[in-house]
Every structure is written in structure tokens, then in C-alpha cells.
Enzyme design. Structure first.
Site, PDB file in Angstrom:
ATOM      1  N   ARG A  24       0.840  -1.214   0.000  1.00  0.00           N
ATOM      2  CA  ARG A  24       0.000   0.000   0.000  1.00  0.00           C
ATOM      3  C   ARG A  24       0.867   1.253   0.000  1.00  0.00           C
ATOM      4  NH1 ARG A  24      -1.523   3.132   4.417  1.00  0.00           N
ATOM      5  NH2 ARG A  24      -3.530   4.210   4.268  1.00  0.00           N
ATOM      6  N   VAL A  26       4.093   1.643  -0.926  1.00  0.00           N
ATOM      7  CA  VAL A  26       4.847   1.839  -2.178  1.00  0.00           C
ATOM      8  C   VAL A  26       3.896   2.369  -3.263  1.00  0.00           C
ATOM      9  CG1 VAL A  26       6.102   0.645  -4.037  1.00  0.00           C
ATOM     10  CG2 VAL A  26       6.564   0.058  -1.641  1.00  0.00           C
ATOM     11  N   ASP A 131      11.732 -13.238  10.423  1.00  0.00           N
ATOM     12  CA  ASP A 131      12.942 -13.745  11.088  1.00  0.00           C
ATOM     13  C   ASP A 131      13.851 -12.661  11.660  1.00  0.00           C
ATOM     14  OD1 ASP A 131      12.019 -16.169  10.189  1.00  0.00           O
ATOM     15  OD2 ASP A 131      13.498 -16.395   8.592  1.00  0.00           O
ATOM     16  N   ARG A 158       1.693 -21.528  29.114  1.00  0.00           N
ATOM     17  CA  ARG A 158       2.106 -21.396  30.524  1.00  0.00           C
ATOM     18  C   ARG A 158       0.973 -21.841  31.461  1.00  0.00           C
ATOM     19  NH1 ARG A 158       6.816 -21.029  33.160  1.00  0.00           N
ATOM     20  NH2 ARG A 158       7.554 -19.115  32.213  1.00  0.00           N
ATOM     21  N   GLY A 174      12.295 -18.980  12.620  1.00  0.00           N
ATOM     22  CA  GLY A 174      13.481 -18.124  12.629  1.00  0.00           C
ATOM     23  C   GLY A 174      14.581 -18.671  11.745  1.00  0.00           C
ATOM     24  N   GLY A 189       8.696 -14.520  30.017  1.00  0.00           N
ATOM     25  CA  GLY A 189       9.240 -15.014  31.282  1.00  0.00           C
ATOM     26  C   GLY A 189       9.585 -16.492  31.197  1.00  0.00           C
ATOM     27  N   LYS A 215      14.838 -23.880  42.264  1.00  0.00           N
ATOM     28  CA  LYS A 215      13.944 -22.762  42.573  1.00  0.00           C
ATOM     29  C   LYS A 215      12.553 -23.268  42.954  1.00  0.00           C
ATOM     30  CE  LYS A 215      14.453 -21.321  38.609  1.00  0.00           C
ATOM     31  NZ  LYS A 215      14.287 -20.712  37.289  1.00  0.00           N
TER      32      LYS A 215
HETATM   33  O1  F6P Z   1      11.800 -17.078   6.433  1.00  0.00           O
HETATM   34  C1  F6P Z   1      10.555 -17.116   7.012  1.00  0.00           C
HETATM   35  C2  F6P Z   1      10.217 -18.471   7.510  1.00  0.00           C
HETATM   36  O2  F6P Z   1       8.957 -18.396   8.132  1.00  0.00           O
HETATM   37  C3  F6P Z   1      11.249 -19.120   8.403  1.00  0.00           C
HETATM   38  O3  F6P Z   1      11.204 -18.680   9.728  1.00  0.00           O
HETATM   39  C4  F6P Z   1      10.918 -20.567   8.234  1.00  0.00           C
HETATM   40  O4  F6P Z   1      12.038 -21.378   8.453  1.00  0.00           O
HETATM   41  C5  F6P Z   1      10.495 -20.664   6.813  1.00  0.00           C
HETATM   42  O5  F6P Z   1      10.069 -19.381   6.436  1.00  0.00           O
HETATM   43  C6  F6P Z   1       9.387 -21.663   6.554  1.00  0.00           C
HETATM   44  O6  F6P Z   1       9.107 -21.678   5.207  1.00  0.00           O
HETATM   45  P1  F6P Z   1       7.921 -22.433   4.468  1.00  0.00           P
HETATM   46  O7  F6P Z   1       6.898 -21.416   4.151  1.00  0.00           O
HETATM   47  O8  F6P Z   1       8.561 -22.958   3.225  1.00  0.00           O
HETATM   48  O9  F6P Z   1       7.412 -23.484   5.377  1.00  0.00           O
END
Ligand code: F6P
Length: 325
Positions: A24, A26, A131, A158, A174, A189, A215
Site C-alpha cells: 500500500r 509503495v 525472522d 504457561r 526463525g 518469562g 527454585k
Molecule cells: O523465512 C521465514 C520463515 O517463516 C522461516 O522462519 C521458516 O524457516 C520458513 O520461512 C518456513 O518456510 P515455508 O513457508 O517454506 O514453510
């Protein structure tokens, strides 16, 4: 290349909340500044196959709050070949697209870099990935929303972990980066985070297990970055073997982390970056990613942003360690 009149915009790679806000931005900033805008569908696949549409301001109405991407997305194998990129270039010529704005992550911007160099074509990248692993920007579009989504999920986990006095290994996305895991562990946490930037060996796992018991914590949450070899299942198996007295569960959050309406922060980031991309084109910038550092737009050359060594703030590890006693 002559004066830029038409800008093509596409989304590529894994979708991320806020991509629509970026499209939007751009589109509207482009039209405001006298450019024509063409939306390109299905990322580089659509560029190769000529799937384009001239965009008006109305085409991007009502999308700022929507997750996903109205342009669809793909990871194009064809664009990795010289033949595929040649066809993509022919689309640009045929459709009179003079510059591209590519919204995507590492792989997408690597592709943009190659295409830009091969055809001497102006491209501006926007970091669109949950990521947060692109170098030269404090945050990427989608990262904040995904952290909030993970936080909501882990808060719920949790409740059940406490009630049953269980240990939960929660796996988050990630890819090769631990930003989501480490920061959501702090936000929730959690007792620990296992991230690629600080690989936990056997003794560390045992250490935080014992610390938890000392703990007298009966429940425990460990956030684990996804990994083909040692994700949440791997650690859960190890704990079951090494600490058979514990009741262990695994929760893999998966793709629900990528969906949903973008947070205010992601909408604002995407909007500012989209305006920044058009401004960059006006200034004659090319082959840079728009980054955001210390609340300011910065231009990061493609060669820099796709580096794999984005510095991880080790202070975050200390924060989690000190607060999870
Ligand atoms: O790069 C974004 C991401 O969500 C990563 O965190 C993950 O490893 C990957 O894409 C998963 O990709 P796909 O959509 O191919 O399952």
C-alpha cells in the site's frame, strides 16, 4: 536507462504480516510522486510469467490491517536460473517497468542483487520477513507481529504447563536466526531459550534443568529456535532420557506465527519503509535495501544486508539468564 516512470512491486519468499501495508505504501507514495505502479503477482514467478496489474490507489484500499500479501508470494526456482531471469527481464521491458521494489527476506534480496547486476536494473529492497535476520536494520516487517503472536501462544501454554507441572519445549520459527526465540523468551518469562547464536551443549541444558528444580519451579518453558537437527523434539527427547522424573511436552507453533493482522509497529514500519523506497528511487538510489536504524531510514547495499553475520545482542542472553532464576 532513462527516467523511471513505472515501478513494479512484488512480494517474495515467506509471507510476513505487514507486507500488505508495504505494498500500500509503495503504491500510494509512488502515485503521489508521479510514478505509475504495477503490482506483480507470485513474486519472481509472476515476473517471469508476466502476471502484472496496473495499480491505482483503490487497489490497495483496506489492506493495511490484513495479514499475508494480496500480491501472493512464492519461492521461485526458475528465477535462480539465468534463463528464468532473462524472461523476467523481458517482462520488465514488455510491461515498461523501469524499477522494482522487492519485499522479502534473505533469499529474495539475494535474487534481487543478482538480477540487478546482470541487467543493470534498479531495484530497491524492503526487508519483509518474520525472522529479523537481515543485516543493517533494527527490525524487519513482520517481526514485531510474530513476536506478539508467539507471546500470546506461550502465555496460554504457561497456563497448562503450570496446571500440570510440566516442562514445555516450544519451537518457534526463525530459520537460522534466534531473534524470535530469545526475545519472546524474555517477553514470556520463559526459563530458557535455545538459539543458534548460542548453541546449548549438554551441560547447559542440564544446568538450567537443575536451576529450575532448585527454585522449586514445577513448570518450565523453554523456547527453541527451529532447527532440522536439534529443534524442540530433540531437546524434549534428551530431557525424557536424562531426567525421567519430568513430564515433558512439545509444542511446535509452526505457520500460525506468520499469519494475522500486523501490529501497529509493523504497519508503521512498513509504511515508512515504502515511502523510503519511493524516495530512494527519486534520489537515484539503486540496489539497496531500506533499513530502519535508530528510528531513521537508512540505505543498506544488497551486498551488506544479505550477510549471514547480523550481530546478535548477547546482552539479551544475560537478561534472560538473570531474570529466569
Ligand atoms: O523465512 C521465514 C520463515 O517463516 C522461516 O522462519 C521458516 O524457516 C520458513 O520461512 C518456513 O518456510 P515455508 O513457508 O517454506 O514453510
Amino acid at each position: 536507462m532513462g527516467k523511471i516512470k513505472t515501478i513494479g512491486v512484488l512480494t517474495s519468499g515467506g509471507d510476513a504480516p505487514g507486507m500488505n501495508a508495504a505494498i500500500r505504501s509503495v503504491t500510494r507514495a509512488g502515485i503521489y510522486n508521479g510514478f505509475s505502479i504495477k503490482g506483480i503477482y507470485r513474486g519472481y514467478e509472476g515476473l517471469i510469467n508476466g502476471e502484472t496489474k496496473a495499480f491505482t490507489t483503490e487497489d490497495v484500499s483496506g489492506i493495511i490491517s490484513r495479514g499475508g500479501t494480496i500480491l501472493k508470494t512464492a519461492r521461485s526456482k526458475d528465477f535462480m536460473t539465468p534463463e528464468g531471469r532473462q524472461r523476467a527481464y523481458e517482462t520488465c521491458q514488455r510491461e515498461e517497468i523501469d524499477a522494482l521494489v522487492v519485499i522479502g527476506g534473505n533469499g529474495s534480496l539475494s535474487g534481487a542483487r543478482i538480477f540487478a547486476e546482470e541487467f543493470d536494473f534498479p531495484i530497491i529492497g524492503l526487508p519483509g520477513t518474520i525472522d529479523n535476520d537481515l543485516y543493517g536494520t533494527d527490525a524487519t516487517i513482520g517481526y514485531d507481529t510474530t513476536m506478539n503472536t508467539i507471546m500470546d501462544c506461550v502465555d496460554r501454554i504457561r497456563d497448562t504447563a503450570n496446571s500440570h507441572e510440566r516442562i514445555f519445549f516450544v519451537e518457534v520459527m526463525g530459520r537460522e536466526a534466534g531473534y524470535l526465540a530469545q526475545n519472546t523468551a524474555i517477553a514470556c518469562g520463559a526459563e530458557a531459550a535455545i538459539i543458534p547464536e548460542d548453541m546449548t551443549d549438554a551441560d547447559q541444558l542440564a544446568e538450567f534443568m537443575h536451576r529450575g528444580i532448585r527454585k522449586s519451579k514445577k513448570s518450565c518453558i523453554v523456547i527453541v529456535s527451529e532447527s532440522p537437527k536439534c529443534g524442540a523434539l530433540y531437546y524434549a527427547d534428551r530431557v525424557k532420557k536424562e531426567f525421567p522424573g519430568f513430564d515433558v511436552r512439545v509444542s511446535i507453533l509452526g505457520h500460525l506465527q506468520r499469519g494475522g493482522s500486523p501490529s501497529a509497529r509493523d504497519r508503521i514500519l512498513a509504511s515508512c519503509m515504502g515511502v523510503g523506497a519511493v524516495e530512494a528511487i527519486k534520489q537515484g538510489q539503486r540496489n539497496v535495501m531500506i533499513g530502519y536504524r535508530f528510528n531513521d531510514v537508512v540505505y543498506v547495499p544488497f551486498s551488506e544486508c544479505i550477510r549471514t553475520d547480523k550481530p546478535f545482542d548477547k546482552r539479551l542472553i544475560k537478561v534472560l539468564d538473570e531474570l529466569s532464576i
